[in-house]
Scaffold this motif. Sequence first.
Motif, PDB file in Angstrom:
ATOM      1  N   MET A 140       2.043  16.105  -5.171  1.00  0.00           N
ATOM      2  CA  MET A 140       2.226  16.321  -3.744  1.00  0.00           C
ATOM      3  C   MET A 140       1.043  15.819  -2.919  1.00  0.00           C
ATOM      4  O   MET A 140       1.193  15.548  -1.718  1.00  0.00           O
ATOM      5  N   ASP A 141      -0.114  15.659  -3.527  1.00  0.00           N
ATOM      6  CA  ASP A 141      -1.246  15.072  -2.800  1.00  0.00           C
ATOM      7  C   ASP A 141      -0.930  13.620  -2.436  1.00  0.00           C
ATOM      8  O   ASP A 141      -1.165  13.185  -1.296  1.00  0.00           O
ATOM      9  N   LYS A 142      -0.394  12.871  -3.406  1.00  0.00           N
ATOM     10  CA  LYS A 142      -0.025  11.476  -3.135  1.00  0.00           C
ATOM     11  C   LYS A 142       1.146  11.408  -2.158  1.00  0.00           C
ATOM     12  O   LYS A 142       1.230  10.501  -1.318  1.00  0.00           O
ATOM     13  N   TRP A 143       2.049  12.370  -2.281  1.00  0.00           N
ATOM     14  CA  TRP A 143       3.186  12.428  -1.359  1.00  0.00           C
ATOM     15  C   TRP A 143       2.687  12.622   0.075  1.00  0.00           C
ATOM     16  O   TRP A 143       3.133  11.943   1.004  1.00  0.00           O
ATOM     17  N   ASN A 144       1.739  13.523   0.261  1.00  0.00           N
ATOM     18  CA  ASN A 144       1.205  13.778   1.601  1.00  0.00           C
ATOM     19  C   ASN A 144       0.462  12.562   2.138  1.00  0.00           C
ATOM     20  O   ASN A 144       0.520  12.268   3.342  1.00  0.00           O
ATOM     21  N   GLU A 145      -0.211  11.829   1.251  1.00  0.00           N
ATOM     22  CA  GLU A 145      -0.868  10.579   1.671  1.00  0.00           C
ATOM     23  C   GLU A 145       0.173   9.574   2.154  1.00  0.00           C
ATOM     24  O   GLU A 145      -0.033   8.880   3.155  1.00  0.00           O
ATOM     25  N   ALA A 146       1.280   9.494   1.429  1.00  0.00           N
ATOM     26  CA  ALA A 146       2.361   8.576   1.819  1.00  0.00           C
ATOM     27  C   ALA A 146       2.971   9.000   3.151  1.00  0.00           C
ATOM     28  O   ALA A 146       3.320   8.152   3.985  1.00  0.00           O
ATOM     29  N   MET A 147       3.105  10.292   3.364  1.00  0.00           N
ATOM     30  CA  MET A 147       3.642  10.805   4.631  1.00  0.00           C
ATOM     31  C   MET A 147       2.754  10.349   5.795  1.00  0.00           C
ATOM     32  O   MET A 147       3.245   9.901   6.840  1.00  0.00           O
ATOM     33  N   GLU A 168       0.841  -1.203   0.000  1.00  0.00           N
ATOM     34  CA  GLU A 168       0.000   0.000   0.000  1.00  0.00           C
ATOM     35  C   GLU A 168       0.880   1.260   0.000  1.00  0.00           C
ATOM     36  O   GLU A 168       0.622   2.216  -0.741  1.00  0.00           O
ATOM     37  N   TYR A 169       1.894   1.242   0.825  1.00  0.00           N
ATOM     38  CA  TYR A 169       2.829   2.375   0.931  1.00  0.00           C
ATOM     39  C   TYR A 169       3.570   2.596  -0.385  1.00  0.00           C
ATOM     40  O   TYR A 169       3.652   3.708  -0.910  1.00  0.00           O
ATOM     41  N   LEU A 170       4.088   1.524  -0.954  1.00  0.00           N
ATOM     42  CA  LEU A 170       4.832   1.622  -2.214  1.00  0.00           C
ATOM     43  C   LEU A 170       3.932   2.082  -3.360  1.00  0.00           C
ATOM     44  O   LEU A 170       4.358   2.866  -4.217  1.00  0.00           O
ATOM     45  N   ASN A 171       2.696   1.615  -3.377  1.00  0.00           N
ATOM     46  CA  ASN A 171       1.768   2.029  -4.435  1.00  0.00           C
ATOM     47  C   ASN A 171       1.468   3.523  -4.378  1.00  0.00           C
ATOM     48  O   ASN A 171       1.288   4.163  -5.417  1.00  0.00           O
ATOM     49  N   LEU A 172       1.430   4.092  -3.174  1.00  0.00           N
ATOM     50  CA  LEU A 172       1.277   5.539  -3.046  1.00  0.00           C
ATOM     51  C   LEU A 172       2.510   6.254  -3.597  1.00  0.00           C
ATOM     52  O   LEU A 172       2.397   7.218  -4.360  1.00  0.00           O
ATOM     53  N   LEU A 173       3.689   5.764  -3.214  1.00  0.00           N
ATOM     54  CA  LEU A 173       4.931   6.393  -3.675  1.00  0.00           C
ATOM     55  C   LEU A 173       5.085   6.302  -5.197  1.00  0.00           C
ATOM     56  O   LEU A 173       5.641   7.203  -5.821  1.00  0.00           O
ATOM     57  N   LEU A 174       4.562   5.235  -5.780  1.00  0.00           N
ATOM     58  CA  LEU A 174       4.637   5.082  -7.237  1.00  0.00           C
ATOM     59  C   LEU A 174       3.837   6.156  -7.966  1.00  0.00           C
ATOM     60  O   LEU A 174       4.102   6.450  -9.131  1.00  0.00           O
ATOM     61  N   GLN A 175       2.872   6.744  -7.279  1.00  0.00           N
ATOM     62  CA  GLN A 175       2.031   7.767  -7.917  1.00  0.00           C
ATOM     63  C   GLN A 175       2.555   9.190  -7.721  1.00  0.00           C
ATOM     64  O   GLN A 175       1.982  10.137  -8.251  1.00  0.00           O
TER      65      GLN A 175
END
Length: 285
Positions: free
Chosen positions: A271-278, A30-37
């Motif tokens: 940056m929206d996906k980045w913030n989700e990953a954070m 799940e974490y990696l899939n967010l970072l991929l975006q």
Amino acid sequence: MSQNKFKLVECPRDAMQGLHDFVPTKLKSEYLNLLLQVGFDTLDFGSFVSPKAIPQMADTAEVLANLDLSNTSTKLLAIVANLRGVEEAIKHAQISYLGFPFSISETFQQRNTNSSINQSLTTVEEMLSLCDKSNKKAVIYLSMGFGNPYGDEWNYEIVEKWADVLVGKGVEIISLADTVGISTPEKIKAILPKLISKFSNTEIGIHLHSTPTERFEKIEAAYDCGVKRIDSALKGFGGCPMAADDLTGNIATEEVISFLNSKGEGLNLNMDKWNEAMILSSKIF
């Protein structure tokens, strides 16, 4: 500003590998899939090494099967430590890069890959051949590139000598790796311009570890040297479990992003996906 001026390499594998408690495969994925975006050039997502050595990465193949690559331009990188790992990694078409830690400290090479520098050079040669046949590219980390805590000889000439040897073998991407956080802006500025100038047809990157108070000046030094490939990890998590117990962490990706933005560099990140990953990272670390 070209979209591809900087190759940002996000390193969740490096961040997670030393964690004591096993991160469930589903949560990792799940974490990696967010970072991929987010839009990084490369994601250092896992490693094909002995589960006894790095238990956290035992599920790399399973994680890979759970990654959604249908809507991302990010390429995957996996770390290997020997020929067996290379042979396992090249079976997976989704992986673009194989990373190998080539230490210029004999002590650390033995400690990290259970092989000598000369044996590791042979591994690199065989790895290059296998990568070529399987349409993948090798990334060689010059580990302990800024010195070592073991008393092994280190100087700028040794760094340049091994870079010369690797380029001569056909290596096209070299990442100068700090490993133990002893790089300084002075060392960065003394080494990197020479490597970038001498090996103009080779992609020279940097993989730094640092205490939080020194991160910014190291990022700035690398930028001033003209480095375009930068490894980092969200919140500066991680380190090398084979080096020491009291390691400093990785360079924090958010600080790299902030610095490059302050210089007017166009990064084209989501940056929206980045913030989700954070936010999700708090469940992992």
